[in-house]
Design a protein around this motif. Structure first.
Motif, PDB file in Angstrom:
ATOM      1  N   UNK A  22      -6.669 -51.275 -33.438  1.00 49.55           N
ATOM      2  CA  UNK A  22      -5.698 -52.373 -33.364  1.00 49.55           C
ATOM      3  C   UNK A  22      -6.272 -53.711 -33.790  1.00 49.55           C
ATOM      4  N   UNK A  23      -7.552 -53.947 -33.531  1.00 47.25           N
ATOM      5  CA  UNK A  23      -8.153 -55.244 -33.843  1.00 47.25           C
ATOM      6  C   UNK A  23      -8.934 -55.200 -35.157  1.00 47.25           C
ATOM      7  N   UNK A  24      -9.897 -54.276 -35.260  1.00 49.64           N
ATOM      8  CA  UNK A  24     -10.712 -54.236 -36.470  1.00 49.64           C
ATOM      9  C   UNK A  24      -9.990 -53.619 -37.658  1.00 49.64           C
ATOM     10  N   UNK A  25      -9.002 -52.755 -37.402  1.00 52.13           N
ATOM     11  CA  UNK A  25      -8.207 -52.217 -38.502  1.00 52.13           C
ATOM     12  C   UNK A  25      -8.609 -50.848 -38.999  1.00 52.13           C
ATOM     13  N   UNK A  26      -9.524 -50.173 -38.296  1.00 52.61           N
ATOM     14  CA  UNK A  26      -9.856 -48.808 -38.680  1.00 52.61           C
ATOM     15  C   UNK A  26      -8.703 -47.878 -38.313  1.00 52.61           C
ATOM     16  N   UNK A  27      -8.756 -46.655 -38.790  1.00 46.75           N
ATOM     17  CA  UNK A  27      -7.718 -45.656 -38.548  1.00 46.75           C
ATOM     18  C   UNK A  27      -8.344 -44.477 -37.803  1.00 46.75           C
ATOM     19  N   UNK A  28      -7.655 -44.008 -36.761  1.00 49.68           N
ATOM     20  CA  UNK A  28      -8.157 -42.845 -36.017  1.00 49.68           C
ATOM     21  C   UNK A  28      -8.116 -41.617 -36.920  1.00 49.68           C
ATOM     22  N   UNK A  29      -9.214 -40.880 -36.968  1.00 53.86           N
ATOM     23  CA  UNK A  29      -9.267 -39.636 -37.742  1.00 53.86           C
ATOM     24  C   UNK A  29      -9.261 -38.431 -36.816  1.00 53.86           C
ATOM     25  N   UNK A  30     -10.123 -38.424 -35.795  1.00 43.56           N
ATOM     26  CA  UNK A  30     -10.190 -37.308 -34.852  1.00 43.56           C
ATOM     27  C   UNK A  30     -10.111 -37.831 -33.426  1.00 43.56           C
ATOM     28  N   UNK A  31      -9.456 -37.075 -32.575  1.00 42.03           N
ATOM     29  CA  UNK A  31      -9.422 -37.374 -31.147  1.00 42.03           C
ATOM     30  C   UNK A  31      -9.275 -36.038 -30.438  1.00 42.03           C
ATOM     31  N   UNK A  32     -10.426 -35.445 -30.091  1.00 41.79           N
ATOM     32  CA  UNK A  32     -10.467 -34.093 -29.554  1.00 41.79           C
ATOM     33  C   UNK A  32     -11.113 -34.124 -28.168  1.00 41.79           C
ATOM     34  N   UNK A  33     -10.451 -33.578 -27.148  1.00 46.05           N
ATOM     35  CA  UNK A  33     -11.082 -33.520 -25.821  1.00 46.05           C
ATOM     36  C   UNK A  33     -12.346 -32.658 -25.853  1.00 46.05           C
ATOM     37  N   UNK A  34     -13.387 -33.164 -25.212  1.00 44.09           N
ATOM     38  CA  UNK A  34     -14.659 -32.444 -25.095  1.00 44.09           C
ATOM     39  C   UNK A  34     -15.127 -32.638 -23.649  1.00 44.09           C
ATOM     40  N   UNK A  35     -14.719 -31.730 -22.780  1.00 41.63           N
ATOM     41  CA  UNK A  35     -15.038 -31.889 -21.365  1.00 41.63           C
ATOM     42  C   UNK A  35     -14.355 -33.128 -20.821  1.00 41.63           C
ATOM     43  N   UNK A  36     -15.111 -33.974 -20.148  1.00 43.55           N
ATOM     44  CA  UNK A  36     -14.557 -35.201 -19.570  1.00 43.55           C
ATOM     45  C   UNK A  36     -14.408 -36.307 -20.616  1.00 43.55           C
TER      46      UNK A  36
END
Length: 129
Positions: A22-36
């Motif tokens: 939201x601030x720096x302007x990057x884009x999310x590529x991966x968001x995968x749960x890994x344990x906690x």
């Protein structure tokens, strides 16, 4: 050989994801749960298949002393290239970002250093005029 993935240790992955997108302007590529925790990477919108930045949790015992020392000594955890440091400084400051170093010209390189709110100082830089 080329750099595929690099990381910054963050004290709060969700807060880091919001800041880096939201601030720096990057884009999310991966968001995968890994344990906690989660495997969260962001990329430049200009290079979605380029180098990924992992927003890595700082839970390992060695991380906190390391990141705290870097932050205290004013040493950036990493550096991002921008087209114009002065313009990016103005844009980010307008969004409430705190800078520990305002734009400074160092020969052919101009840099500034910001606080990512997640335990790191980040340098932005450009070369040339």
């Amino acid at each position: 050989m080329r750099i595929h993935l690099t990381s910054v240790f963050v004290d709060d992955q969700e807060k880091a994801l919001r800041f880096y997108t939201d601030v720096l302007g990057f884009v999310k590529k991966h968001d995968v749960p890994v344990g906690a925790d989660r495997w969260i990477t962001v990329v430049s919108p200009d290079a979605p298949d380029g180098t990924e930045l992992l927003l890595e949790p700082n839970g390992h015992p060695a991380v906190k002393p390391y990141t705290t020392a870097l932050f205290k000594d004013g040493i950036p955890a990493t550096s991002f290239a921008v087209d114009d440091v002065y313009a990016e400084f103005a844009r980010l400051r307008g969004l409430g970002v705190r800078f520990t170093q305002e734009p400074a010209e160092m020969g052919p390189v101009t840099t500034a250093v910001l606080d990512d709110t997640c335990g790191n100082l980040i340098q932005i830089m450009h070369t040339g005029s």
